[in-house]
Motif scaffolding. Sequence first.
Motif, PDB file in Angstrom:
ATOM      1  N   ALA A  58      39.252  44.186  46.839  1.00 21.73           N
ATOM      2  CA  ALA A  58      40.668  43.225  47.872  1.00 21.73           C
ATOM      3  C   ALA A  58      40.466  43.540  49.239  1.00 21.73           C
ATOM      4  O   ALA A  58      41.592  42.294  49.529  1.00 21.73           O
ATOM      5  N   ASP A  62      41.599  38.966  50.658  1.00 15.69           N
ATOM      6  CA  ASP A  62      42.703  39.401  51.232  1.00 15.69           C
ATOM      7  C   ASP A  62      42.195  37.690  52.092  1.00 15.69           C
ATOM      8  O   ASP A  62      42.961  37.156  52.193  1.00 15.69           O
ATOM      9  N   GLU A  76      38.482  42.571  41.818  1.00 18.39           N
ATOM     10  CA  GLU A  76      38.142  44.028  41.430  1.00 18.39           C
ATOM     11  C   GLU A  76      38.124  43.765  39.952  1.00 18.39           C
ATOM     12  O   GLU A  76      39.201  44.660  39.030  1.00 18.39           O
ATOM     13  N   ARG A  93      50.678  39.973  47.280  1.00 14.34           N
ATOM     14  CA  ARG A  93      49.901  41.270  46.557  1.00 14.34           C
ATOM     15  C   ARG A  93      50.030  42.250  45.453  1.00 14.34           C
ATOM     16  O   ARG A  93      51.245  42.605  45.424  1.00 14.34           O
ATOM     17  N   PHE A  95      49.064  44.303  42.073  1.00 17.37           N
ATOM     18  CA  PHE A  95      47.383  45.574  41.429  1.00 17.37           C
ATOM     19  C   PHE A  95      48.535  45.802  40.274  1.00 17.37           C
ATOM     20  O   PHE A  95      49.961  46.347  39.910  1.00 17.37           O
ATOM     21  N   GLU A  99      49.855  52.242  43.682  1.00 15.27           N
ATOM     22  CA  GLU A  99      49.379  52.618  44.524  1.00 15.27           C
ATOM     23  C   GLU A  99      49.020  54.361  44.203  1.00 15.27           C
ATOM     24  O   GLU A  99      47.928  54.713  44.695  1.00 15.27           O
ATOM     25  N   ARG A 102      46.629  54.425  42.540  1.00 19.24           N
ATOM     26  CA  ARG A 102      44.883  53.601  42.756  1.00 19.24           C
ATOM     27  C   ARG A 102      44.277  55.392  43.896  1.00 19.24           C
ATOM     28  O   ARG A 102      43.177  55.362  43.545  1.00 19.24           O
ATOM     29  N   ARG A 106      41.137  57.039  42.835  1.00 17.12           N
ATOM     30  CA  ARG A 106      39.794  56.947  43.703  1.00 17.12           C
ATOM     31  C   ARG A 106      38.770  58.286  43.578  1.00 17.12           C
ATOM     32  O   ARG A 106      37.479  58.275  44.027  1.00 17.12           O
ATOM     33  N   TYR A 131      35.827  48.413  50.944  1.00 22.39           N
ATOM     34  CA  TYR A 131      36.749  47.530  50.790  1.00 22.39           C
ATOM     35  C   TYR A 131      37.394  47.582  49.428  1.00 22.39           C
ATOM     36  O   TYR A 131      39.003  46.141  49.646  1.00 22.39           O
ATOM     37  N   ARG A 132      37.439  48.573  48.772  1.00 27.27           N
ATOM     38  CA  ARG A 132      37.894  48.257  47.574  1.00 27.27           C
ATOM     39  C   ARG A 132      39.069  49.491  47.552  1.00 27.27           C
ATOM     40  O   ARG A 132      39.323  50.285  47.839  1.00 27.27           O
ATOM     41  N   GLU A 133      40.098  48.672  45.768  1.00 29.42           N
ATOM     42  CA  GLU A 133      41.466  49.285  45.582  1.00 29.42           C
ATOM     43  C   GLU A 133      40.968  50.380  44.390  1.00 29.42           C
ATOM     44  O   GLU A 133      41.972  50.972  44.395  1.00 29.42           O
ATOM     45  N   ALA A 134      41.033  50.042  43.419  1.00 27.47           N
ATOM     46  CA  ALA A 134      40.723  50.014  42.309  1.00 27.47           C
ATOM     47  C   ALA A 134      39.868  51.119  41.777  1.00 27.47           C
ATOM     48  O   ALA A 134      39.493  51.966  40.561  1.00 27.47           O
TER      49      ALA A 134
END
Length: 271
Positions: A58, A62, A76, A93, A95, A99, A102, A106, A131-134
Motif C-alpha cells: 500500500a 500511494d 497487494e 483509497r 480496500f 480496517e 485487516r 495482520r 508498508y503493507r496493509e493486508a
Amino acid sequence: MRPICEMSDEVARQVRVVFADIDDTITEEGRLPAHSYAALEALDNAGIAVAPVTGRPAGWCDMIARFWPVAGVVGENGALYFAYDRGERRMHRVFAASEEQRAANRVRLRSLADRILADVPGCAVAADQLYREADLAIDICEDVTPLREADVSRIATLFAEAGATAKVSSIHVNGWFGDYDKLTMCRQFANDILHLDIARDNAKIVFVGDSPNDAPMFGFFANSCGVANVRQFIGALPAEPAYVTKATSAGGFIEVAERLLAVRQDRHCAP
C-alpha cells in the motif's frame, strides 16, 4: 501464445485501458528504466488509461498513484486500489477488507511468518512488509539467494494450511486472508474510476504480466499479454496470455505499448 505483432490493428485500436504488473513487467532487474516510464507517459498522452496491478504494498501504491502518469494502482494482489484525483488533490483509497479486519489478519499473518521462516531456511519477510496493509510477502529471490522450487512450493503450502490464499510472483510468495485477487479489485477499480465494466468492455482492455499470480488476469482478458519471461512458467500457469512479446520484462512492456500506439500514429507493426 501468439507474438504481440499478431494483434490486429482493429483489436489494438479498441484498447482504452492497460492494466500491467510492475515487477519484471514494467521494471527490469529491480529498476524502473527511463524508457519504460516514457511508455507509461506516451500511453497516457494517447488517451489510454494505465493502471499498475501489483503485489507491492500500500505504501508504494500511494506514491505510484500520486506521482506516476497512471489512472490509479491496484496493490497487494487485489487488497486495495488507490487513485489520485489531481483536480481535487485527493487520494481515493478503497480496500477489500475493513480496517478492523485487516488489523486482525495482520496478527494472524505475523504468527504465520514465524512459522514459515522456521520451516523454510533461506527465505525472509520481504523488505517492503513494513508498508503493507493486508498481506504477508515472503522474499524468495529479491534480497535473498533464490530459493529452490520445492522451497517456494513449501511456502505456498504453509499459507494454504493456515487457510490463507497464496500467490507466487517473480520475487515473492504473497499470502492473505480474504476472498479477493488482482481480478476482483480490477473489476471494482474499473467500475469506480474508469466507468467500465470489465466483462462488457473486455475488448477495450489489455493486461500485461509475467508470472503465476497474473493467471486470473491472463484467463479473463481476451487481449492479455505476457512479457517473454512468462515462458519460464509454462506448465505452471492455470491460464496463459493470448500474446507474448519478444523481449523480457520492461522491454516486453515497451513492445506492447508500441503496438497500441502504432495504430494511433498511422504506423504499422514490424514483423
